[in-house]
Motif scaffolding. Structure first.
Motif, PDB file in Angstrom:
ATOM      1  N   ALA A  27       6.744 102.232  26.008  1.00  0.00           N
ATOM      2  CA  ALA A  27       7.644 102.914  25.073  1.00  0.00           C
ATOM      3  C   ALA A  27       9.094 102.585  25.384  1.00  0.00           C
ATOM      4  O   ALA A  27       9.933 102.558  24.492  1.00  0.00           O
ATOM      5  N   SER A  28       9.372 102.352  26.637  1.00  0.00           N
ATOM      6  CA  SER A  28      10.745 102.004  26.984  1.00  0.00           C
ATOM      7  C   SER A  28      10.857 100.530  27.328  1.00  0.00           C
ATOM      8  O   SER A  28      11.748  99.840  26.860  1.00  0.00           O
ATOM      9  N   GLY A  29       9.931 100.052  28.142  1.00  0.00           N
ATOM     10  CA  GLY A  29      10.052  98.688  28.619  1.00  0.00           C
ATOM     11  C   GLY A  29      11.203  98.578  29.589  1.00  0.00           C
ATOM     12  O   GLY A  29      11.758  99.584  30.029  1.00  0.00           O
ATOM     13  N   TYR A  30      11.568  97.349  29.904  1.00  0.00           N
ATOM     14  CA  TYR A  30      12.657  97.149  30.858  1.00  0.00           C
ATOM     15  C   TYR A  30      13.997  97.281  30.150  1.00  0.00           C
ATOM     16  O   TYR A  30      14.244  96.626  29.147  1.00  0.00           O
ATOM     17  N   VAL A  31      14.840  98.137  30.669  1.00  0.00           N
ATOM     18  CA  VAL A  31      16.204  98.270  30.160  1.00  0.00           C
ATOM     19  C   VAL A  31      17.163  97.984  31.310  1.00  0.00           C
ATOM     20  O   VAL A  31      16.975  98.489  32.423  1.00  0.00           O
ATOM     21  N   GLN A  32      18.161  97.168  31.039  1.00  0.00           N
ATOM     22  CA  GLN A  32      19.131  96.836  32.085  1.00  0.00           C
ATOM     23  C   GLN A  32      19.722  98.120  32.659  1.00  0.00           C
ATOM     24  O   GLN A  32      20.084  99.025  31.912  1.00  0.00           O
TER      25      GLN A  32
ATOM     26  N   ALA B  68      27.143  95.012  26.110  1.00  0.00           N
ATOM     27  CA  ALA B  68      25.912  94.606  26.785  1.00  0.00           C
ATOM     28  C   ALA B  68      25.084  93.778  25.813  1.00  0.00           C
ATOM     29  O   ALA B  68      25.002  94.101  24.633  1.00  0.00           O
ATOM     30  N   GLY B  69      24.476  92.719  26.317  1.00  0.00           N
ATOM     31  CA  GLY B  69      23.766  91.815  25.419  1.00  0.00           C
ATOM     32  C   GLY B  69      22.320  92.189  25.153  1.00  0.00           C
ATOM     33  O   GLY B  69      21.709  91.716  24.203  1.00  0.00           O
ATOM     34  N   GLN B  70      21.767  93.049  25.991  1.00  0.00           N
ATOM     35  CA  GLN B  70      20.330  93.315  25.849  1.00  0.00           C
ATOM     36  C   GLN B  70      20.029  94.082  24.563  1.00  0.00           C
ATOM     37  O   GLN B  70      20.771  94.980  24.167  1.00  0.00           O
ATOM     38  N   GLU B  71      18.916  93.697  23.970  1.00  0.00           N
ATOM     39  CA  GLU B  71      18.476  94.309  22.715  1.00  0.00           C
ATOM     40  C   GLU B  71      18.457  95.841  22.793  1.00  0.00           C
ATOM     41  O   GLU B  71      18.838  96.532  21.853  1.00  0.00           O
ATOM     42  N   ALA B  72      18.043  96.350  23.948  1.00  0.00           N
ATOM     43  CA  ALA B  72      17.923  97.802  24.102  1.00  0.00           C
ATOM     44  C   ALA B  72      19.231  98.531  23.828  1.00  0.00           C
ATOM     45  O   ALA B  72      19.232  99.680  23.410  1.00  0.00           O
ATOM     46  N   PHE B  73      20.353  97.858  24.065  1.00  0.00           N
ATOM     47  CA  PHE B  73      21.651  98.506  23.894  1.00  0.00           C
ATOM     48  C   PHE B  73      22.219  98.326  22.489  1.00  0.00           C
ATOM     49  O   PHE B  73      23.334  98.749  22.206  1.00  0.00           O
TER      50      PHE B  73
ATOM     51  N   THR C 105      22.437  88.320  26.388  1.00  0.00           N
ATOM     52  CA  THR C 105      22.748  88.673  27.759  1.00  0.00           C
ATOM     53  C   THR C 105      22.849  87.411  28.636  1.00  0.00           C
ATOM     54  O   THR C 105      22.117  86.449  28.454  1.00  0.00           O
ATOM     55  N   GLY C 106      23.833  87.405  29.522  1.00  0.00           N
ATOM     56  CA  GLY C 106      23.995  86.291  30.458  1.00  0.00           C
ATOM     57  C   GLY C 106      24.711  85.066  29.921  1.00  0.00           C
ATOM     58  O   GLY C 106      24.758  84.039  30.594  1.00  0.00           O
ATOM     59  N   VAL C 107      25.317  85.157  28.729  1.00  0.00           N
ATOM     60  CA  VAL C 107      26.009  83.972  28.197  1.00  0.00           C
ATOM     61  C   VAL C 107      27.438  83.856  28.734  1.00  0.00           C
ATOM     62  O   VAL C 107      28.076  82.821  28.591  1.00  0.00           O
ATOM     63  N   GLY C 108      27.930  84.927  29.357  1.00  0.00           N
ATOM     64  CA  GLY C 108      29.258  84.864  29.967  1.00  0.00           C
ATOM     65  C   GLY C 108      30.309  85.697  29.261  1.00  0.00           C
ATOM     66  O   GLY C 108      31.509  85.430  29.405  1.00  0.00           O
ATOM     67  N   LYS C 109      29.886  86.710  28.539  1.00  0.00           N
ATOM     68  CA  LYS C 109      30.845  87.550  27.814  1.00  0.00           C
ATOM     69  C   LYS C 109      31.832  88.235  28.763  1.00  0.00           C
ATOM     70  O   LYS C 109      33.046  88.167  28.560  1.00  0.00           O
ATOM     71  N   SER C 110      31.295  88.851  29.800  1.00  0.00           N
ATOM     72  CA  SER C 110      32.166  89.568  30.738  1.00  0.00           C
ATOM     73  C   SER C 110      33.067  88.601  31.497  1.00  0.00           C
ATOM     74  O   SER C 110      34.214  88.921  31.804  1.00  0.00           O
ATOM     75  N   CYS C 111      32.538  87.428  31.797  1.00  0.00           N
ATOM     76  CA  CYS C 111      33.335  86.439  32.526  1.00  0.00           C
ATOM     77  C   CYS C 111      34.480  85.910  31.665  1.00  0.00           C
ATOM     78  O   CYS C 111      35.574  85.638  32.163  1.00  0.00           O
ATOM     79  N   LEU C 112      34.217  85.746  30.370  1.00  0.00           N
ATOM     80  CA  LEU C 112      35.290  85.328  29.460  1.00  0.00           C
ATOM     81  C   LEU C 112      36.394  86.382  29.436  1.00  0.00           C
ATOM     82  O   LEU C 112      37.581  86.057  29.526  1.00  0.00           O
ATOM     83  N   LEU C 113      35.987  87.633  29.363  1.00  0.00           N
ATOM     84  CA  LEU C 113      36.977  88.714  29.326  1.00  0.00           C
ATOM     85  C   LEU C 113      37.770  88.768  30.630  1.00  0.00           C
ATOM     86  O   LEU C 113      38.996  88.883  30.622  1.00  0.00           O
TER      87      LEU C 113
END
Lengths: 555, 213
Positions: free
Chosen positions: A350-355, B63-68, B15-23
């Motif tokens: 339901a959550s999976g891995y979240v950073q 944040a680049g992750q889909e979850a966010f 995620t990990g493409v360098g967004k924070s590093c560019l900033l």
């Protein structure tokens, strides 16, 4: 993926029953949690502050005791003494109240001057309180005020002063012995004072990065030697054939001595059973169960597309953790983290891995690693390959199981749209508005939205805002919260924000506020600041978690 | 320090493409080879000069992750510029651009200037996406394009400043309603716009200035 599969030891067994049943439970739990969270948000939005009424270690116990106490108290003393200060024979359970009104009643006379000889506020007079007798009980709030006074006095005092207030604290500790939290709180302060010399030395070496672990400090922390009575108490509890979990929680709430931490954490998170004779068997089967999970989940052909995506993500993320510390740059360590995170993610669909969850593995990993090494080992540079594979597997398995238990009460943080976090951020906003409307207005005026800074506080449980050794101390308390720490964390965040009020009020634009809020200067923090933070969070929860009127006022 | 305009940016991409590093390279002029994961959003700011005018850039790094995604989406609104970043050494980050673009277009105001950035140009030996592919994608979708390196700082200034120039031109052309803060633009005290095309520009100056920084 492939390089990891090679690492996995040959293990023909399929998951044990333990592992399987857990898996089922986890899956069911996960499946329902999304729906649950939504309902919770709908139904709880106006009632998150309500007290569950259950007994919580480190705090006075529920209403029932309060009523009993009040009744007997009136009978015995004619109501003259009030409930904030009570005679010892009846108050072992303290006087928890379940509504704000009760609380108000219980403390309304606590600050009256003159008519209550036991309520001593100033630290100078605290010593006099000792003369009153061994059965004197000081209200929790009073003892905290005294403790805080002492901290303040101490920070400005010289050695002579220290010995004076030290006596006072001894007195206070013995007096406050039956008041949960207060005694150990005083102990912590004493302990902090003793180690303040150490921490001054450490301070000069610290980096300017809050939330970037400072392992050195953990390794050299010599607190255990100075914590003897507490250690004895822990030893007594841990040695008993049937663990008194409530007592352990009570004791742990104010901090666990380092050498007891690993075993206490296992017990507190209910990874280990209370019965001491079953512990070894359970440990073995759980650890074996984890090995079986590893074996099952890391078979390439059994992974679907989503699982492979999850793995790829974790594989990219783990090397980015704690970049300055050699320990975390070792492949062996990174692979351990990858497996723990991947298996957790697969078992919690339901959550999976979240950073951010990756950061939550670190405290467990460090605590269990520390257990396996001699106290003077430099963790930061430790070469993981020196550790036998068996020990590494134990650290990994224990980290996994404890993490799983730990995350159970906050899983709604990591489901779709992170509803749990959004809800908690709103709660924080409501709470600050009630507690300190000036600070709230200041933030609002300059366009600072709570989501902008406190999202990370919730997602990472403050691990990014605090040095690692502080997080570990914080988690002693979180693990000791018997209802789970989700609600308490909210109050810790509120106390944390309020702690910076003065600095925040000095910032007069959005930019200044945001830059401060995302780099709060905690790099010099030690257990002392965490103890104060926790005491304040406790006070806030006590005051506001049951005060619906406060909430209504704002609308 | 006072400014003529304040522009709000958002940095997006896998995620990990360098967004924070560019900033970090843009605001602090330094490079951190390994950057901790960005959780939610992080904030950065810097002053630049265009056409003799001081322009303050306030930048949300996401944040680049889909979850966010549901959290970061709320930052599109109120941004005048976006840097859409991919990693030239990881093909999949390029493949996801369409999704990012759809997301950005859907949640931002229609005038938002989007700059496409192929980052990590210093890692040419590991390149998986040709520069021409980036150019073609940008042309097709009406974006400005640049390859950058947060490590060597190559084109980093340019990426942020050229985006600002585009926004500035749009203001001059009267495309942006600069009195609506939701468009990611604020006028400071320094601004003395004489362009009659700017609606209500005269009186707006002092009202929205947030003071010195």
């Amino acid at each position: 993926m492939d390089n990891n599969v090679g690492q996995i030891e040959e293990n023909p067994k399929i998951a044990t029953t333990t592992a399987n049943s857990n898996e089922l439970v986890a899956a069911t739990h996960s499946a329902s949690i999304g729906a649950k969270a939504v309902t919770n948000i709908l139904s709880n939005s106006a009632s998150f502050w309500k007290n569950s009424g259950r007994a919580v270690p480190g705090r006075p116990s529920p209403k029932r005791d309060f009523l009993d106490n009040t009744n007997t108290n009136i009978g015995k003393s004619g109501g003259g003494g009030g409930t904030a200060v009570q005679r010892g024979d009846r108050t072992a359970a303290g006087g928890m109240v379940s509504t704000f009104r009760d609380y108000q009643q219980s403390v309304s006379d606590a600050w009256d001057t003159g008519d209550d000889e036991f309520c001593i506020i100033s630290s100078n007079e605290a010593a006099a309180a000792a003369a009153v007798g061994d059965d004197t009980r000081i209200s929790r709030q009073v003892s905290q005020t005294v403790a805080l006074n002492v901290i303040e006095t101490h920070s400005r005092s010289n050695q002579n002063h220290v010995s004076n207030s030290s006596e006072m604290l001894d007195v206070q500790a013995s007096n406050a012995d039956l008041i949960p939290g207060a005694a150990s709180y005083a102990e912590d302060i004493k302990q902090d004072r003793r180690s303040s010399h150490d921490s001054n030395e450490n301070r000069s070496r610290l980096r300017n990065y809050p939330g970037r672990p400072q392992l050195q400090k953990i390794s050299t922390n010599s607190q255990d030697g100075e914590f003897e009575t507490k250690i004895e108490k822990f030893q007594l509890l841990l040695d008993s054939p049937q663990l008194d979990l409530v007592a352990l929680k009570k004791l742990s709430w104010s901090g666990v001595p380092r050498k007891m931490r690993a075993v206490s954490w296992r017990l507190l998170s209910k990874y280990l059973p209370p019965s001491s004779e079953r512990r070894n068997a359970v440990l073995q089967s759980k650890r074996q169960g984890y090995q079986d999970l590893r074996h099952n989940y890391f078979k390439v052909d059994s992974q679907d597309e989503t699982q492979q995506d999850t793995y790829r993500q974790i594989h990219i993320d783990v090397p980015r953790m704690n970049p300055q510390i050699p320990l975390f740059q070792q492949q062996l360590v990174q692979e351990m983290f990858e497996r723990v995170l991947f298996i957790w993610a697969i078992r919690h669909p339901a959550s999976g891995y979240v950073q951010g969850i990756n950061d939550l593995v670190t405290p467990f990993f460090i605590v269990f690693l520390q257990e396996a090494l001699s106290p003077d080992t430099d963790l930061e540079k430790y070469d993981m390959s020196q550790l036998p594979e068996e020990t590494r597997n134990i650290i990994e398995a224990d980290s996994f199981w404890c993490l799983s238990k730990f995350l159970d009460c906050i899983q709604d943080n990591y489901i779709f749209a992170q509803l749990g976090i959004q809800e908690k951020v709103n709660q924080l906003k409501d709470l600050i508005q009630r507690i300190d409307v000036n600070l709230h207005r200041h933030l609002q005026t300059h366009g600072v939205d709570y989501l902008q800074f406190s999202f990370r506080w919730m997602n990472n449980l403050l691990t990014r805002e605090l040095p690692l050794h502080c997080t570990i101390r914080l988690w002693d308390t979180y693990l000791a919260e018997s209802d789970g720490f989700a609600l308490f964390h909210l109050y810790v965040c509120a106390a944390f924000l309020l702690h910076w009020k003065d600095q925040l009020m000095q910032q007069n634009d959005f930019q200044g506020l945001m830059l401060l809020l995302q780099n709060l200067p905690t790099h010099n923090w030690s257990d002392r600041q965490i103890n104060v933070l926790l005491a304040e969070a406790f006070r806030l929860k006590f005051t506001y978690a049951d005060a619906p009127k406060h909430l209504e006022m704002k609308s | 320090m006072s400014y003529a305009y304040l522009f709000k940016y958002i940095i997006i991409g896998d995620t990990g493409v360098g967004k924070s590093c560019l900033l970090l390279q843009f605001t602090d002029k330094r490079f951190q080879p390994v950057h901790d994961l960005t959780i939610g959003v992080e904030f950065g700011a810097r002053m630049i000069t265009i056409d003799g005018k001081q322009i303050k850039l306030q930048i949300w790094d996401t944040a680049g992750q889909e979850a966010f995604r549901s959290i970061t989406r709320s930052y599109y609104r109120g941004a005048a510029g976006a840097l859409l970043v991919y990693d030239i050494t990881r093909r999949e980050t390029f493949n996801h651009l369409t999704t990012w673009l759809e997301d950005a277009r859907q949640h931002s105001n229609s005038n938002m200037v989007i700059m496409l950035i192929g980052n990590k140009s210093d890692l040419d030996s590991r390149r998986e996406v040709k520069k021409e592919e980036g150019e073609a994608f940008a042309r097709e979708h009406g974006l400005v394009f640049m390859e950058t390196s947060a490590r060597t700082a190559a084109n980093v200034e340019e990426a942020f400043i050229n985006t600002a120039k585009e926004i500035y031109e749009k203001i001059q052309e009267g495309v942006f309603d600069i009195n609506n803060e939701a468009n990611g633009i604020k006028i400071g005290q320094q601004a003395t716009p004489t362009n009659p095309a700017l609606p209500g520009a005269g009186g707006a100056g002092g009202a929205v200035n947030s003071g010195c920084c």
